[in-house]
Design an enzyme around this catalytic site. Structure first.
Site, PDB file in Angstrom:
ATOM      1  CG  ASP A 105      -9.750  45.980  -1.992  1.00  0.00           C
ATOM      2  OD1 ASP A 105      -9.857  46.957  -1.240  1.00  0.00           O
ATOM      3  OD2 ASP A 105     -10.547  45.696  -2.897  1.00  0.00           O
ATOM      4  CG  ASP A 151     -14.950  46.959  -5.729  1.00  0.00           C
ATOM      5  OD1 ASP A 151     -13.752  47.209  -5.617  1.00  0.00           O
ATOM      6  OD2 ASP A 151     -15.769  47.105  -4.814  1.00  0.00           O
TER       7      ASP A 151
END
Lengths: 467, 358
Positions: free
Chosen positions: A385, A257
């Site tokens: 997330d 990420d």
């Protein structure tokens, strides 16, 4: 205005960005000029187009090139935004932990996904470690390939394919996974249920979910559905990922990420930039947003009156022009019909809305801007997330020896990580990965609490010592 | 010369907004007609409205002054303009009401603008979410202190190595003492962090008052510490209490759960009181108070070594808790008079701040 509409879009693997309201008010020139001015030093990276907004400044007296920091005094993301994100993240985690603790289906080993073909039931620790590393590698490469595919499709404007893909995956989540979930919950609580009722429930749940997520719906309902599908996805991961693989995947995906969002050639960054160039929002099915987008329109001058004025001014310059201007002022009631005017007069006294006054009001900084001060701007968080935070906390509650202590420690760690990420977002004002800090804290606290704190607390509880 | 639209806490009753708005930070309205007829308790109202009035082209700015004065003179608005500490929200409502009574021309247009942008009121970073944030951060700090102390204990146990029960117990006692000391160190570190954060928030928002007072911070941080401490002590015991089992089957006390619960309650409340006293001591540099807090924490933890003799443990702990409670009460500015007023629902400041009738 472009700076208002070109908000930074998002992608699912956890970028945290801002959400500027789409403001289609036609003459927010002043406001945008002002905001541009005062924000220019703050929004360095943001919206290059905002500087080239070519609209002429509207009538002058409202534009004050003063110290506008007062208008934007609060931290762009104040504590309020942090709390606006804490609530859904907490809710998702609570749902996952509650399910894990009560429904034993999600902690039972029933095989593994095809993405993680190597088993962890091996004889030696070394073999187990190797298998889990391989599993994680395969999973991550699958994720990378899919992300790159998404970016390529987006770049070449194959929107239909992307939408089809998203619709299929949300169909799967909303119907199939929730059906399984409901079935397991009924089994746990020994509730007798017939298929017809079940079909009705699942059908309604699914269809309303599809509408809310992909089209329009009440904000709270949309948020609730996004939380629910994140929780369902997280539960699937918790069930089908073996232990070491899960921790490794969490670690690697936060690194990924970080790389994908911050590196110049990272796929997610390219996605964000492409969306920004095209002035589009990214897919609503992948992003949780905390406020609605406001669309405000104010009554404009009656176009006929304007045409008449221009016509008359071309014919007969001076006197006629004055005369027709007055006439136009009378005829142009600004869109308020007589009944409404009567009502208004009776309520708040005689008012007159002349073109000048209307122009003055329109030239004011827009209402929507006023009613939506910096504190009410929304924040967006990608669904990925939510999913990975919940996987971490769920795994902690499922497999930790410290049980609730570990779960709570991970929970607090993730929240603090999210808070720090938002702080960075407020400082840097560009898309940021939301996974790395939180997942790092979460992992550190998981292993530390499970191996260090738990024996200590255990001993303390045994002797009934208090610290 | 200060700008008229400063945070209202500084301008309380300091006279009308007849100052020139040239240095006014409000962004709209370069030109104004300062309105001098505003009641003294609403100086910002005058300056804000004058800014609004100056902003429009059409309705002549002179008009608001003329049109408004009867309104403003005769409607001293809700809540009576005298003393007491007003919350921001209270002020906003008053302004809205005042404007509604008024038949002035421009005001209905500007109403929401005023409400929304009304200077210092809206500029305050909302205290509520900030408090929640500091609560969770306080819990985090306690957690970190626990982590460090259990790390040290773990290493000590590995080094100590033996399976001797008394050695283990001694190591545990050492661990407890270390943990208490580390908690206080982290409380101090949290205090420092909060001061710095507050200062930072203040400079960013260019306000002169802190968004959250040190007293509130001390309470919130104490509560954060207390909640985490209580939860870590009690939650596993609670889950065990659900399961099948018999308490005290091996000869331990059957009041295990009850005494644990009482002790946890005492510890949570004590953390709150310690937080209040600690921060106050740090603010005023009263090091003796600080030392006393640390000593009392050690004492309470030490008393738990007497378990399972609950009389020796619980009773003194509760006594210490009461003492700390009264100390914290007086530190936080309480007094017998305040207490009486509060209990009889006659506390003026509190009522005004919450817009309730007496």
């Amino acid at each position: 205005m472009t700076e208002l509409s070109a908000h930074l879009p998002q992608f699912q693997h956890g970028q945290l960005t801002e959400n500027f309201p789409d403001n289609h008010l036609s003459n927010t020139n002043d406001n945008s000029e002002r905001r541009r001015h005062d924000n220019s030093e703050r929004r360095r990276n943001d919206n290059p187009e905002s500087e080239t907004n070519g609209q002429p400044q509207n009538s002058t007296h409202l534009v004050v090139e003063q110290d506008e920091e007062d208008e934007e005094l609060t931290l762009k993301y104040g504590a309020k935004h942090v709390i606006m994100l804490f609530a859904p993240v907490t809710l998702c985690m609570v749902v996952v932990v509650a399910t894990i603790k009560s429904v034993s289906f999600y902690t039972r080993k029933d095989g593994q996904l095809i993405y993680t073909p190597f088993t962890e039931d091996t004889d030696t620790v070394g073999q187990r470690a190797l298998n889990s590393i391989l599993n994680a590698a395969i999973m991550i490469s699958v994720i990378i390939v899919m992300t790159i595919l998404l970016v390529v499709l987006y770049k070449y404007r194959c929107y239909k394919v992307i939408h089809g893909w998203l619709i299929i995956s949300s169909l799967l989540l909303l119907f199939f996974f929730s059906f399984i979930y409901l079935g397991e919950v009924f089994k746990t609580y020994n509730v007798a249920m017939d298929y017809i009722t079940l079909a009705l429930m699942i059908w309604n749940f699914g269809v309303v979910g599809m509408i809310c997520i992909h089209w329009k719906g009440p904000l709270r309902l949309q948020q609730a559905y996004l939380i629910m599908i994140s929780a369902l996805m997280a539960l699937v991961f918790i069930k089908y990922l073996p232990e070491w693989t899960a921790w490794l995947i969490l670690a690697v995906i936060s690194v990924y990420d970080l790389v994908a969002v911050l590196c110049p050639k990272g796929p997610l960054r390219m996605l964000v930039e492409t969306a920004q160039e095209r002035n589009e929002t990214l897919f609503p099915a992948l992003i949780y947003s905390s406020t609605m987008i406001w669309l405000v329109n104010m009554a404009e001058e009656d176009p006929e009156a304007q045409r008449k004025a221009s016509k008359s001014s071309t014919y007969d310059k001076q006197a006629a022009a004055n005369q027709t201007q007055n006439e136009d002022a009378d005829m142009d009631d600004g869109g308020f019909d007589p009944e409404w005017e009567q009502q208004r007069d009776s309520r708040i006294g005689p008012l007159e809305s002349t073109p000048e006054s209307r122009a003055a009001v329109q030239a004011l900084p827009s209402n929507s801007q006023a009613s939506e001060d910096p504190e009410e701007r929304g924040v967006k968080l990608g669904l990925g997330d939510f999913i990975f935070y919940s996987v971490l906390v769920g795994k902690a509650s499922a497999t930790a020896s410290g049980d609730w202590n570990t779960t709570l420690a991970c929970f607090v760690a993730i929240l603090i990580g999210l808070c720090l990420t938002l702080l960075l977002l407020a400082i840097f004002k560009k898309a940021l990965p939301a996974l790395p800090i939180s997942i790092t804290f979460g992992l550190v606290f998981y292993f530390a609490t499970d191996n260090l704190v738990q024996p200590f607390m255990d001993q303390l509880a045994f002797h009934q010592f208090y610290i | 010369p200060t700008s008229p639209c400063q945070p209202w806490s500084h301008h309380w009753g300091s006279g009308g907004g007849s100052q020139s708005p040239a240095s006014d930070p409000l962004p709209w309205g370069a030109r104004t007609q300062p309105l001098t007829r505003f009641p003294a308790w609403a100086p910002e109202l005058s300056c804000s409205l004058s800014q609004c009035a100056g902003g429009g082209d059409s309705p002549a700015p002179a008009e608001p002054a003329g049109g408004r004065s009867p309104g403003s003179g005769s409607s001293p608005a809700a809540g009576g303009g005298s003393g007491g500490l007003w919350t921001g929200r209270g002020r906003v409502q008053v302004w809205a009401k005042l404007l509604r009574h008024d038949r002035g021309r421009v005001h209905w247009v500007h109403l929401h603008r005023l409400r929304a942008g009304a200077g210092p009121v809206r500029r305050r970073i909302a205290a509520e979410p900030l408090r929640l944030l500091f609560l969770i951060a306080g819990g985090f700090f306690w957690l970190v202190s626990l982590l460090l102390s259990s790390l040290v204990w773990f290493i000590a146990v590995q080094i100590g190595g033996s399976n001797n029960a008394s050695v283990k117990k001694n190591l545990l006692i050492f661990g407890v003492v270390l943990s208490v000391l580390l908690q206080e160190v982290f409380r101090f570190a949290y205090y420092k962090l909060l001061k710095k954060a507050n200062k930072g928030l203040m400079t960013i928002s260019q306000e002169e008052t802190m968004p959250i007072s040190v007293r509130q911070l001390s309470y919130v941080s104490g509560l954060g510490f207390g909640i985490m401490s209580g939860v870590f002590s009690l939650v596993n015991i609670l889950t065990d209490s659900l399961g099948p089992g018999t308490v005290g089957i091996y000869g331990d006390s059957p009041q295990y759960f009850l005494s644990s619960a009482f002790m946890t309650l005492a510890i949570v409340l004590l953390h709150i009181f310690w937080g209040i006293v600690f921060f106050d001591a740090c603010e005023k540099k009263k090091w003796w108070a600080l030392a006393l807090v640390i000593l009392s924490h050690l004492l309470v933890s030490g008393l738990t070594f007497l378990n399972p003799q609950y009389e020796g443990n619980l009773v003194p702990s509760y006594v210490i808790m009461m003492l700390m409670g009264t100390w914290a009460f007086f530190t936080a500015g309480g007094s017998l008079r305040n207490l009486k007023l509060c209990l009889m629902c006659r506390d003026k400041d509190f009522l005004l701040a919450n817009q309730r009738p007496r």
